[in-house]
Write a protein that holds these residues in place. Sequence first.
Motif, PDB file in Angstrom:
ATOM      1  N   ARG A  88       0.816  -1.210   0.000  1.00 45.52           N
ATOM      2  CA  ARG A  88       0.000   0.000   0.000  1.00 45.52           C
ATOM      3  C   ARG A  88       0.850   1.261   0.000  1.00 45.52           C
ATOM      4  O   ARG A  88       0.416   2.316  -0.453  1.00 45.52           O
ATOM      5  CB  ARG A  88      -0.931  -0.006   1.216  1.00 45.52           C
ATOM      6  CG  ARG A  88      -1.919  -1.165   1.234  1.00 45.52           C
ATOM      7  CD  ARG A  88      -2.947  -1.046   0.114  1.00 45.52           C
ATOM      8  NE  ARG A  88      -3.731   0.170   0.260  1.00 45.52           N
ATOM      9  CZ  ARG A  88      -4.806   0.282   1.060  1.00 45.52           C
ATOM     10  NH1 ARG A  88      -5.205  -0.765   1.787  1.00 45.52           N
ATOM     11  NH2 ARG A  88      -5.478   1.409   1.146  1.00 45.52           N
ATOM     12  N   GLY A  89       2.055   1.173   0.532  1.00 47.56           N
ATOM     13  CA  GLY A  89       2.936   2.333   0.557  1.00 47.56           C
ATOM     14  C   GLY A  89       4.375   1.919   0.755  1.00 47.56           C
ATOM     15  O   GLY A  89       4.666   0.882   1.366  1.00 47.56           O
ATOM     16  N   ASN A 123       1.738   4.730  -3.435  1.00 45.18           N
ATOM     17  CA  ASN A 123       1.978   5.774  -2.440  1.00 45.18           C
ATOM     18  C   ASN A 123       3.396   5.690  -1.886  1.00 45.18           C
ATOM     19  O   ASN A 123       3.853   4.601  -1.513  1.00 45.18           O
ATOM     20  CB  ASN A 123       0.974   5.647  -1.282  1.00 45.18           C
ATOM     21  CG  ASN A 123      -0.458   5.744  -1.757  1.00 45.18           C
ATOM     22  OD1 ASN A 123      -0.935   6.817  -2.105  1.00 45.18           O
ATOM     23  ND2 ASN A 123      -1.154   4.609  -1.786  1.00 45.18           N
ATOM     24  N   TRP A 124       4.071   6.862  -1.794  1.00 44.93           N
ATOM     25  CA  TRP A 124       5.468   6.897  -1.372  1.00 44.93           C
ATOM     26  C   TRP A 124       5.709   8.031  -0.386  1.00 44.93           C
ATOM     27  O   TRP A 124       5.189   9.146  -0.557  1.00 44.93           O
ATOM     28  CB  TRP A 124       6.387   7.134  -2.568  1.00 44.93           C
ATOM     29  CG  TRP A 124       6.391   6.051  -3.592  1.00 44.93           C
ATOM     30  CD1 TRP A 124       5.382   5.724  -4.448  1.00 44.93           C
ATOM     31  CD2 TRP A 124       7.474   5.160  -3.876  1.00 44.93           C
ATOM     32  NE1 TRP A 124       5.765   4.686  -5.253  1.00 44.93           N
ATOM     33  CE2 TRP A 124       7.036   4.327  -4.941  1.00 44.93           C
ATOM     34  CE3 TRP A 124       8.758   4.998  -3.362  1.00 44.93           C
ATOM     35  CZ2 TRP A 124       7.853   3.326  -5.477  1.00 44.93           C
ATOM     36  CZ3 TRP A 124       9.565   4.017  -3.907  1.00 44.93           C
ATOM     37  CH2 TRP A 124       9.124   3.184  -4.936  1.00 44.93           C
ATOM     38  N   SER A 134       2.194   8.044  -9.430  1.00 41.35           N
ATOM     39  CA  SER A 134       2.199   7.724  -7.995  1.00 41.35           C
ATOM     40  C   SER A 134       2.027   8.992  -7.167  1.00 41.35           C
ATOM     41  O   SER A 134       2.371  10.095  -7.613  1.00 41.35           O
ATOM     42  CB  SER A 134       3.504   7.028  -7.600  1.00 41.35           C
ATOM     43  OG  SER A 134       3.618   5.765  -8.214  1.00 41.35           O
ATOM     44  N   VAL A 135       1.528   8.832  -5.965  1.00 39.54           N
ATOM     45  CA  VAL A 135       1.423   9.932  -5.001  1.00 39.54           C
ATOM     46  C   VAL A 135       2.677   9.890  -4.137  1.00 39.54           C
ATOM     47  O   VAL A 135       2.922   8.902  -3.434  1.00 39.54           O
ATOM     48  CB  VAL A 135       0.163   9.798  -4.132  1.00 39.54           C
ATOM     49  CG1 VAL A 135       0.100  10.928  -3.104  1.00 39.54           C
ATOM     50  CG2 VAL A 135      -1.089   9.784  -5.006  1.00 39.54           C
ATOM     51  N   VAL A 146      -2.815   6.892   4.072  1.00 44.16           N
ATOM     52  CA  VAL A 146      -2.989   5.864   3.025  1.00 44.16           C
ATOM     53  C   VAL A 146      -4.089   4.894   3.395  1.00 44.16           C
ATOM     54  O   VAL A 146      -4.911   4.486   2.539  1.00 44.16           O
ATOM     55  CB  VAL A 146      -1.660   5.125   2.783  1.00 44.16           C
ATOM     56  CG1 VAL A 146      -1.888   3.897   1.883  1.00 44.16           C
ATOM     57  CG2 VAL A 146      -0.634   6.059   2.172  1.00 44.16           C
TER      58      VAL A 146
END
Length: 333
Positions: A213-214, A267-268, A295-296, A332
């Motif tokens: 997820r991240g 997500n990063w 990507s976010v 997230v």
Amino acid sequence: MKKLLVASILGASIFLSARLPAQLEPACRIEIAKLCGMTRDRSAIRTCLQEKYQSLSKPCLQSLLEMRHERQPQAIAESGGSTYAYGSADKQAFDFYPASLGGHPALVVFIHGGGWSIGDKTMGTRNKASHFNSEGYAFASLNYRLVPETDPGGQAADIAAALAALRAKADKLGFDPDKIFLMGHSAGAHLAALVSTDSRYLESAGVPMAAIRGTILLDGAGYDVPRQMAHAGPMLGKMYRDAFTTDRDTQERLSPLTHAATPNVANWLILFDEARADSGSQSIALADALKRAGSVVSATPVSDTSHMKLNRDLGVNGDAATRLVDAFIEKVL
């Protein structure tokens, strides 16, 4: 990188008395005594080794690490963790710490640093396991085979295999296999980024990229390996050559930035020491490429820290980087 290892060894209370431990290799005891003197001050010995670690021979460093390894099972169990193998090699193992409240929460997975050639999963635990457990998450810290046994590509494959093994045990261990956050420091940040950009590693292990997820990166500087090697000094240059060879194609293949245009983790959070120019420039370059791919991403400098401190204080109450990580995971989810 060696400095981080030495600090971690000392932090595990190898020097429990004024004397060097009797089980330490005699040659290493003499070496440390010559280097640091016969002081009875533990903090002085610790400071000496942190400042002069480069003068220690590799066999002496290995002796210290082996002593620390012998204490690991008890220390892990006392912290509420259990160790599981995910392959046949000694280094293919992970420690798992269940969430305090049980259930099926998200899982935070940590990848230690060490220049791809040294280090251990307990280096990543420190305050992290207790912190993330108290926040309601499960926590795991991974080992992976080291250079020269394998290269960073083999290490990325190990990480993917460990994630597959964790997901296979999700019901037994108690976490949601589709809510994983992958976190790495230094070389571990490079490996986390590589697994989260080059989809071949997760695909080979049967892990859907959406399950990650991240991805959280702590002060990495190897996202563009050829660029980093072009500006590396003698010591850093050797470390990179040992890991990535002198072949340009190999360096590019093992660079997360090369794969940033392909399907990535969505997500990063990329944190870097504000004072480290190479970490900052590489982090921002990776963040920009990931954003272009959809990507976010948040690339955030951390002030009043250092390469080692950023990792060491993660999970400490009041730590600024910890607040950023906690907020990221909460957002997230």
